[in-house]
Design an enzyme around this catalytic site. Structure first.
Site, PDB file in Angstrom:
ATOM      1  N   GLY A 139      79.409  19.092  44.071  1.00 25.65           N
ATOM      2  CA  GLY A 139      78.720  18.366  45.140  1.00 25.65           C
ATOM      3  C   GLY A 139      77.366  17.835  44.704  1.00 25.65           C
ATOM      4  O   GLY A 139      77.221  17.195  43.675  1.00 25.65           O
ATOM      5  N   GLY A 140      76.357  18.112  45.529  1.00 24.66           N
ATOM      6  CA  GLY A 140      75.014  17.625  45.237  1.00 24.66           C
ATOM      7  C   GLY A 140      74.491  18.112  43.897  1.00 24.66           C
ATOM      8  O   GLY A 140      73.618  17.470  43.288  1.00 24.66           O
ATOM      9  N   GLY A 157      79.238 -12.554  18.394  1.00 27.12           N
ATOM     10  CA  GLY A 157      78.361 -12.189  19.503  1.00 27.12           C
ATOM     11  C   GLY A 157      77.650 -10.876  19.243  1.00 27.12           C
ATOM     12  O   GLY A 157      76.532 -10.661  19.718  1.00 27.12           O
ATOM     13  N   ALA A 158      78.294 -10.011  18.474  1.00 24.46           N
ATOM     14  CA  ALA A 158      77.680  -8.717  18.196  1.00 24.46           C
ATOM     15  C   ALA A 158      76.399  -8.882  17.373  1.00 24.46           C
ATOM     16  O   ALA A 158      75.465  -8.088  17.484  1.00 24.46           O
ATOM     17  CB  ALA A 158      78.672  -7.802  17.482  1.00 24.46           C
TER      18      ALA A 158
HETATM   19  C1  HXC Z   1      77.712  28.593  50.411  1.00 19.17           C
HETATM   20  C2  HXC Z   1      78.660  29.208  48.428  1.00 19.17           C
HETATM   21  C3  HXC Z   1      78.890  27.852  48.097  1.00 19.17           C
HETATM   22  C4  HXC Z   1      78.464  26.850  49.022  1.00 19.17           C
HETATM   23  C5  HXC Z   1      79.620  29.066  46.485  1.00 19.17           C
HETATM   24  N1  HXC Z   1      79.141  29.922  47.409  1.00 19.17           N
HETATM   25  N2  HXC Z   1      79.481  27.798  46.882  1.00 19.17           N
HETATM   26  N3  HXC Z   1      78.081  29.558  49.581  1.00 19.17           N
HETATM   27  N4  HXC Z   1      77.885  27.273  50.159  1.00 19.17           N
HETATM   28  N5  HXC Z   1      78.620  25.564  48.769  1.00 19.17           N
HETATM   29  C6  HXC Z   1      79.102  31.362  47.333  1.00 19.17           C
HETATM   30  C7  HXC Z   1      80.489  31.988  47.470  1.00 19.17           C
HETATM   31  O1  HXC Z   1      80.796  32.171  48.819  1.00 19.17           O
HETATM   32  C8  HXC Z   1      80.287  33.304  46.741  1.00 19.17           C
HETATM   33  O2  HXC Z   1      79.626  34.196  47.591  1.00 19.17           O
HETATM   34  C9  HXC Z   1      79.322  32.953  45.641  1.00 19.17           C
HETATM   35  O3  HXC Z   1      78.659  31.744  46.050  1.00 19.17           O
HETATM   36  C10 HXC Z   1      79.996  32.688  44.303  1.00 19.17           C
HETATM   37  O4  HXC Z   1      81.045  31.743  44.514  1.00 19.17           O
HETATM   38  P1  HXC Z   1      82.521  31.951  43.954  1.00 19.17           P
HETATM   39  O5  HXC Z   1      83.394  30.956  44.630  1.00 19.17           O
HETATM   40  O6  HXC Z   1      82.891  33.394  44.059  1.00 19.17           O
HETATM   41  O7  HXC Z   1      82.311  31.601  42.420  1.00 19.17           O
HETATM   42  P2  HXC Z   1      83.265  30.807  41.436  1.00 19.17           P
HETATM   43  O8  HXC Z   1      84.674  31.317  41.573  1.00 19.17           O
HETATM   44  O9  HXC Z   1      82.608  30.889  40.107  1.00 19.17           O
HETATM   45  O10 HXC Z   1      83.296  29.291  41.941  1.00 19.17           O
HETATM   46  C11 HXC Z   1      82.118  28.557  41.971  1.00 19.17           C
HETATM   47  C12 HXC Z   1      82.375  27.197  42.686  1.00 19.17           C
HETATM   48  C13 HXC Z   1      83.040  27.484  44.071  1.00 19.17           C
HETATM   49  C14 HXC Z   1      83.334  26.355  41.822  1.00 19.17           C
HETATM   50  C15 HXC Z   1      81.052  26.469  42.791  1.00 19.17           C
HETATM   51  O11 HXC Z   1      82.271  28.466  44.760  1.00 19.17           O
HETATM   52  C16 HXC Z   1      83.123  26.268  44.932  1.00 19.17           C
HETATM   53  O12 HXC Z   1      84.017  25.417  44.760  1.00 19.17           O
HETATM   54  N6  HXC Z   1      82.195  26.149  45.909  1.00 19.17           N
HETATM   55  C17 HXC Z   1      82.193  25.047  46.846  1.00 19.17           C
HETATM   56  C18 HXC Z   1      81.832  23.778  46.183  1.00 19.17           C
HETATM   57  C19 HXC Z   1      81.675  22.649  47.143  1.00 19.17           C
HETATM   58  O13 HXC Z   1      82.641  22.021  47.532  1.00 19.17           O
HETATM   59  N7  HXC Z   1      80.404  22.509  47.635  1.00 19.17           N
HETATM   60  C20 HXC Z   1      80.025  21.578  48.694  1.00 19.17           C
HETATM   61  C21 HXC Z   1      79.909  20.218  48.076  1.00 19.17           C
HETATM   62  S1  HXC Z   1      79.370  19.016  49.198  1.00 19.17           S
HETATM   63  P3  HXC Z   1      79.939  35.777  47.568  1.00 19.17           P
HETATM   64  O14 HXC Z   1      79.061  36.319  48.638  1.00 19.17           O
HETATM   65  O15 HXC Z   1      81.400  35.919  47.849  1.00 19.17           O
HETATM   66  O16 HXC Z   1      79.568  36.241  46.186  1.00 19.17           O
HETATM   67  C22 HXC Z   1      77.799  18.655  48.702  1.00 19.17           C
HETATM   68  C23 HXC Z   1      77.218  17.490  49.411  1.00 19.17           C
HETATM   69  C24 HXC Z   1      76.153  16.810  48.635  1.00 19.17           C
HETATM   70  O17 HXC Z   1      77.238  19.287  47.909  1.00 19.17           O
HETATM   71  C25 HXC Z   1      76.175  15.329  48.773  1.00 19.17           C
HETATM   72  C26 HXC Z   1      76.812  14.651  47.589  1.00 19.17           C
HETATM   73  C27 HXC Z   1      76.655  13.139  47.601  1.00 19.17           C
END
Ligand code: HXC
Length: 510
Positions: A169-170, A404-405
């Site tokens: 994401g961000g 051109g290069a």
């Molecule tokens: C809250 C989060 C989180 C999130 C991870 N955690 N991502 N909590 N918000 N976005 C927390 C998990 O709940 C977990 O907590 C701990 O962090 C570790 O995560 P895991 O999933 O256990 O780790 P891992 O298996 O290594 O995977 C990491 C990851 C996955 C690939 C980053 O967590 C994931 O896919 N997260 C979501 C990614 C995502 O889609 N984010 C939003 C994007 S939108 P606990 O307590 O269980 O340890 C965005 C908008 C921005 O960002 C704008 C863009 C233009």
């Protein structure tokens, strides 16, 4: 008084623990350092000044009111690298996966603002899962505020992102707007959304490495500018990079003491070019022999290897090098090479870093796959970048400069300041075979005539002298004196003044 001091110590101790000992152990188990360990490794010893250690999130939804952790998943502040000021933030994966809350965003924004106001580079160490899901739009708003600052700082201060864990994401979009992205092999990933979401939405089964590992982003997508084997190596290499960069777009390039004479000749360069013009040689050998101590920081080593880009020093001062690489695809310019070099040239121009270009290019790569992929527009990016650049530009044509290069590769016509050619240079519209086949098509059945025409074409056009006669080449130089000629040229150009006409911004062919 004593109680307050003790309380401060206790609060600091807790904050330093982030998500707690178990999560720190898990971080180490994966071969990763913690946010604070990364900062300590990167900065000069004892130079870190932390901000906002006690900031907590303000969220109450989904039981979040009971889960406050000092610092809220990011460590921010400033320090020095070899005595020079840098601002930084390091995402703490042990706290809510380093995800970004409103308060976390405010911490990042604060150091972004300070870096811009105080004109120093900013480095982000990423290990984070994007917007904190529990905070919803407050987190999205926080990211947009960070993106806005990325854009305003672009071209004013260097911005570097180091991806050191799974990032989504961000936490990939903000790095994408910075100048350079580096990754750590096997522990870092960059994707808009992770493999689980991909499976749900597209039913595609893919591993994190296949989706966004360093192996993908350094070779296929070109999102990352380099990758390292572990956190420590990445952090030490970032110190090396920061050392090479100016503090801002109004700062001089950094200068360090140079112990290698520039007027020594290097006879080995006289035999670098093979007798057969179609044989490859390694252009990096020339770069390494021209720069101080052979110390070269290459960008995008594993992508579009037909062009080499990177930083070195000449007489102790940073220079950006762009060079066609005859070892790969004969050094041809294709879409990937053009984009890679264009971005590098623009970075150098933003930050007043002189550009040295080594030319050995047989032209643009022809064919449907390149044309369908937009070669015209991508090639135009490099042309545009060189043409708009006002920094000192020194060009050396070592062998082929065709078509051109020739124009594109920092030619005299694109305001090249000093354009040298080696005696082996061949500056022409194309090579002999292609040229003779077109202009003497009627003689194609007569081998003797074709051989005569080819010899005549080679004698007349496959040399540096037609260009030199017109002043398009300032001087034909001996290869062994290349370091000296470049160093003298760059010294002469130190006070160069050139500005482009006023405009809001240009419209580079994106
Ligand atoms: C809250 C989060 C989180 C999130 C991870 N955690 N991502 N909590 N918000 N976005 C927390 C998990 O709940 C977990 O907590 C701990 O962090 C570790 O995560 P895991 O999933 O256990 O780790 P891992 O298996 O290594 O995977 C990491 C990851 C996955 C690939 C980053 O967590 C994931 O896919 N997260 C979501 C990614 C995502 O889609 N984010 C939003 C994007 S939108 P606990 O307590 O269980 O340890 C965005 C908008 C921005 O960002 C704008 C863009 C233009």
């Amino acid at each position: 008084m004593k109680n307050v001091l003790l309380e401060l110590e206790e609060r600091r101790r807790k904050a330093r623990l982030g998500g707690g000992e178990a999560r720190i152990a898990a971080q180490h188990q994966k071969g990763k350092l913690t946010a604070r360990e990364r900062i300590e490794t990167f900065l000069d010893e004892g130079s870190f000044e932390e901000f906002d250690m006690f900031v907590e999130h303000r969220s109450i939804d989904f039981g979040m009111a009971d889960t406050k952790i000092s610092g809220d998943g990011v460590v921010t502040g400033w320090g020095t690298v070899n005595g020079r000021k840098v601002f930084l933030f390091a995402k703490d994966f042990t706290v809510f996966g380093g995800s970004l809350s409103e308060a976390h965003a405010e911490k990042v924004m604060k150091v972004q603002d300070m870096a811009l106001k105080n004109r120093a580079p900013i480095i982000g160490f990423y290990d984070a899962g994007g917007a904190r899901i529990q905070e919803g739009v407050a987190a999205l708003g926080g990211y947009a505020e960070i993106f806005q600052r990325n854009v305003l700082a672009s071209g004013v201060i260097p911005q570097i992102s180091v991806i050191m864990g799974p990032c989504a994401g961000g936490d990939v979009y903000s790095p994408a707007m910075t100048d350079f992205i580096f990754m750590v092999r096997d522990t870092s990933y960059m994707f808009v959304t992770g493999p689980d979401v991909v499976k749900t939405v597209t039913n595609e089964t893919v591993t994190a490495e296949e989706l966004g590992g360093a192996s993908i982003h350094t070779t296929k997508s070109s999102i990352a500018d380099g990758a390292y084997d572990n956190d420590v190596e990445a952090l030490l290499q970032m110190r090396r990079l920061v050392d090479l960069l100016p503090q801002s777009n109004t700062s001089e390039v950094p200068e360090i003491e140079n112990y290698q004479a520039v007027d020594d000749i290097d006879k080995s360069l006289d035999t670098l070019i093979p007798d057969n013009a179609n044989k490859p040689y390694d252009i990096k050998e020339l770069i390494l022999k021209v720069i101080d101590e052979g110390d070269f920081f290459e960008i995008q080593t594993s992508f579009a290897k037909n062009i080499v880009c990177g930083f070195g020093r000449v007489e102790g001062r940073t220079v950006g090098f762009v060079a066609n690489q005859p070892m790969v695809l004969a050094g041809v310019l294709d879409s990937d090479a053009s984009r890679k070099a264009a971005r590098f040239v623009r970075f150098c121009d933003c930050f007043n870093i002189p550009i040295v270009t080594f030319v050995d290019v047989p032209g643009f790569l022809p064919g449907t796959s390149q044309e369908y992929g937009g070669l015209i527009k991508h090639g135009a990016k490099l042309l545009f970048a060189y043409a708009e650049a006002t920094v000192p530009k020194v060009t050396v044509i070592t062998r082929k400069a065709y078509g051109g290069a020739y124009d594109v590769m920092a030619s005299k016509h694109l305001r090249g300041d000093i354009n040298y050619a080696w005696p082996t240079a061949q500056i022409a519209v194309m090579g002999a075979k292609g040229a003779v086949e077109i202009i003497f098509r009627k003689d194609m059945g007569d081998a003797d005539k074709i051989a005569d025409h080819t010899r005549m074409y080679e004698d007349r056009f496959l040399s540096p002298f037609v260009a030199a006669e017109r002043g398009y080449i300032d001087e034909v130089i001996m290869p062994h004196s290349t370091r000296k000629r470049i160093a003298r040229g760059l010294r002469m150009l130190r006070d160069k003044q050139l500005t482009n006409p006023w405009k809001k911004h240009d419209n580079i062919p994106l």
